[in-house]
Design an enzyme around this catalytic site. Structure first.
Site, PDB file in Angstrom:
ATOM      1  N   LYS A  40      -6.340  -4.443  -8.032  1.00 19.58           N
ATOM      2  CA  LYS A  40      -7.106  -5.569  -7.451  1.00 19.58           C
ATOM      3  C   LYS A  40      -8.550  -5.164  -7.247  1.00 19.58           C
ATOM      4  O   LYS A  40      -8.880  -3.971  -7.175  1.00 19.58           O
ATOM      5  CB  LYS A  40      -6.518  -6.015  -6.106  1.00 19.58           C
ATOM      6  CG  LYS A  40      -6.429  -4.943  -4.998  1.00 19.58           C
ATOM      7  CD  LYS A  40      -7.681  -4.694  -4.203  1.00 19.58           C
ATOM      8  CE  LYS A  40      -7.481  -3.651  -3.102  1.00 19.58           C
ATOM      9  NZ  LYS A  40      -8.718  -3.100  -2.550  1.00 19.58           N
ATOM     10  N   ASP A 165      -2.142  -3.806   2.347  1.00 21.70           N
ATOM     11  CA  ASP A 165      -2.393  -4.522   1.088  1.00 21.70           C
ATOM     12  C   ASP A 165      -1.118  -4.862   0.327  1.00 21.70           C
ATOM     13  O   ASP A 165      -1.164  -5.616  -0.645  1.00 21.70           O
ATOM     14  CB  ASP A 165      -3.209  -3.630   0.125  1.00 21.70           C
ATOM     15  CG  ASP A 165      -4.677  -3.568   0.487  1.00 21.70           C
ATOM     16  OD1 ASP A 165      -5.096  -4.323   1.376  1.00 21.70           O
ATOM     17  OD2 ASP A 165      -5.386  -2.751  -0.135  1.00 21.70           O
TER      18      ASP A 165
HETATM   19  O1  C5P Z   1      -2.479  -0.223   5.965  1.00 22.29           O
HETATM   20  P1  C5P Z   1      -2.886   1.003   5.242  1.00 22.29           P
HETATM   21  O2  C5P Z   1      -1.954   2.161   5.507  1.00 22.29           O
HETATM   22  O3  C5P Z   1      -3.097   0.792   3.775  1.00 22.29           O
HETATM   23  O4  C5P Z   1      -4.307   1.411   5.808  1.00 22.29           O
HETATM   24  C1  C5P Z   1      -4.882   2.668   5.591  1.00 22.29           C
HETATM   25  C2  C5P Z   1      -5.835   2.966   6.721  1.00 22.29           C
HETATM   26  O5  C5P Z   1      -6.983   2.110   6.629  1.00 22.29           O
HETATM   27  C3  C5P Z   1      -5.273   2.721   8.102  1.00 22.29           C
HETATM   28  O6  C5P Z   1      -4.627   3.850   8.583  1.00 22.29           O
HETATM   29  C4  C5P Z   1      -6.500   2.392   8.908  1.00 22.29           C
HETATM   30  O7  C5P Z   1      -7.140   3.573   9.296  1.00 22.29           O
HETATM   31  C5  C5P Z   1      -7.388   1.688   7.908  1.00 22.29           C
HETATM   32  N1  C5P Z   1      -7.286   0.222   8.001  1.00 22.29           N
HETATM   33  C6  C5P Z   1      -7.875  -0.436   9.055  1.00 22.29           C
HETATM   34  N2  C5P Z   1      -7.780  -1.802   9.141  1.00 22.29           N
HETATM   35  C7  C5P Z   1      -7.135  -2.499   8.199  1.00 22.29           C
HETATM   36  C8  C5P Z   1      -6.514  -1.843   7.104  1.00 22.29           C
HETATM   37  C9  C5P Z   1      -6.615  -0.475   7.045  1.00 22.29           C
HETATM   38  O8  C5P Z   1      -8.495   0.183   9.928  1.00 22.29           O
HETATM   39  N3  C5P Z   1      -7.068  -3.819   8.291  1.00 22.29           N
END
Ligand code: C5P
Length: 323
Positions: A40, A165
Site C-alpha cells: 500500500k 494496518d
Molecule cells: O500497530 P502496529 O504494531 O503496526 O504499530 C507499530 C507501532 O507504530 C506501534 O507500536 C506504535 O508505536 C506506532 N503506532 C502508533 N499509532 C498508530 C499506529 C502505530 O503510535 N496509530
C-alpha cells in the site's frame, strides 16, 4: 505435486493496459493454497494526537498497489505453523504471517498445521505495509481453505490484534482508515488519470515505525482536514490539491534521515511533480500521468543506484478461484 510460489510469477493482469486493475488474491489448487499480498501507499496520513494507550489517533487514506508478495500454503502433518521465506531472516515464528496462522488455529481450535512459503518482493520496514499485508493474506486464505465461519467484521477484529494496518489489507483498494488505523471505510472513488502510474523509490535504509511515532512532536499533529479534502476530491472525480497529500510523519523523517530528503529531491529533479512519504517511510511515491514519463524517471534514478518499483493502483476482488 510440485507446486510452488513461482507458479504465480506470471501476472494475469497486464500492467501496461491497466488503469486500475482488479486482481485476484486467493487460489486453491488441490492441496495447495496460493495468496498474493499487495503493498500500500498512504495518500494522506494525518496524525491527530497521542492516545492514552500509547498509539496515535489517525486519519489516513491508503491505496493498494500492484507490488506484491506471494504466499504458498500447504498442510503440515506435524500440527504446527512453519514458515520459510526468500529472505531467510524473516522465516521464523515471529513473522506476522506465521502469527496470523497461529491466531486462527487457536481461535478455531484447528489441529491441522500449515507450512507457509513466503516469496518476498515488498521491501521490509519500508512504509509499504508488507508484513501487515502478508498477515491479512494468510487470514483470508486460511479462512477459505479451512472453511472457517468468521464474518468480515470478526476477521477485522482478529486482524487488528496483529497490527493497526492489517484490517485494511483484508479489503485493500482505496480506503479511509481511522482510529489507530484499524477502522476501515472502503471508498468507491475513481482513481485520477493523471496519477495513473506510481513510481516507488525505496532509499537504502529501514525505518522502525514505532521510533518515528515516538519522535513526533505535537506541532506536527493535524486535524484530519487533508484526509477529508482528499476523499472529497476523489469522490467528486477531482484531482486533490498537492497540500491534500499530507503526511504528518514526513517532516520529521526528512529531517532525521538525509538519505530520504536527498531521494525526494532526486525524484523531483527526475521529473516528478509530487513526491510524498508512504507511512513512516522510508519509501517515497510519485504519481505520473503516463508510462513514458514514469519510465524515464525510473531509468534515470536507477542509473544513480536507487531501488525503484513502477506500479499502479489495484483493487482486490478477493474472489476464491478454485481451479
Ligand atoms: O500497530 P502496529 O504494531 O503496526 O504499530 C507499530 C507501532 O507504530 C506501534 O507500536 C506504535 O508505536 C506506532 N503506532 C502508533 N499509532 C498508530 C499506529 C502505530 O503510535 N496509530
Amino acid at each position: 505435486m510440485g507446486y510452488s510460489c513461482s507458479m504465480l510469477d506470471n501476472p494475469d493482469e497486464s500492467m501496461h493496459n491497466a488503469f486500475m486493475s482488479h486482481a485476484w488474491r486467493v487460489q486453491i489448487l488441490d492441496n495447495v493454497c496460493f495468496v498474493r499480498a499487495y503493498a500500500k501507499i498512504n495518500l494522506t496520513l494525518d496524525v491527530k494526537g497521542r492516545r492514552a494507550d500509547g498509539y496515535h489517533e489517525l486519519a489516513t487514506v491508503m491505496q493498494t498497489v500492484d507490488l506484491h508478495d506471494t504466499l504458498c500454503l500447504t498442510s503440515a502433518g506435524d500440527g504446527r505453523v512453519g514458515i520459510v521465506c526468500t529472505r531467510p531472516e524473516l522465516g521464523n515464528e515471529e513473522n506476522l504471517a506465521a502469527r496470523a496462522a497461529q491466531l486462527l488455529r487457536e481461535r478455531f481450535s484447528i489441529s491441522q498445521g500449515v507450512l507457509i512459503e513466503l516469496r518476498k518482493r515488498i521491501p521490509v520496514a519500508a512504509g509499504l505495509g508488507g508484513g501487515s499485508s502478508d498477515a491479512a493474506a494468510v487470514l483470508l486464505a486460511l479462512q477459505r481453505w479451512w472453511r472457517l465461519p468468521p464474518s468480515l467484521s470478526e476477521l477485522q477484529a482478529l486482524a487488528a490484534t496483529l497490527g493497526s494496518d492489517v484490517p485494511f489489507f483484508l479489503t485493500g483498494g482505496l480506503a479511509l482508515c481511522e482510529g489507530r488505523g484499524e477502522r476501515v471505510t472502503p471508498l468507491a472513488a475513481l482513481w485520477p488519470q493523471s496519477m495513473r502510474w506510481l513510481l516507488l523509490l525505496k532509499p537504502a535504509i529501514s525505518i522502525a515505525t514505532a521510533r518515528v511515532f515516538q519522535a513526533l512532536p505535537a506541532s506536527d499533529y493535524s486535524d484530519g482536514g487533508s484526509s477529508r479534502e482528499l476523499v472529497e476530491a476523489l469522490q467528486e472525480g477531482r484531482l486533490p490539491q498537492p497540500e491534500d497529500f499530507h503526511n504528518s510523519l514526513e517532516r520529521g523523517v526528512l529531517e532525521r534521515y538525509p538519505e530520504v530528503a536527498r531521494a525526494k529531491a532526486d525524484l523531483l529533479q527526475a521529473g516528478a511533480s509530487l513526491v510524498r512519504l508512504s507511512g513512516s517511510g522510508p519509501t517515497l511515491y510519485a504519481p505520473f500521468p503516463n508510462l513514458s514519463s514514469a519510465t524515464r524517471a525510473q531509468e534515470q534514478l536507477q542509473a544513480s543506484g536507487y531501488e525503484l518499483y513502477l506500479t499502479h493502483a489495484v483493487y482486490l476482488d478477493g474472489e476464491d478461484r478454485n481451479v
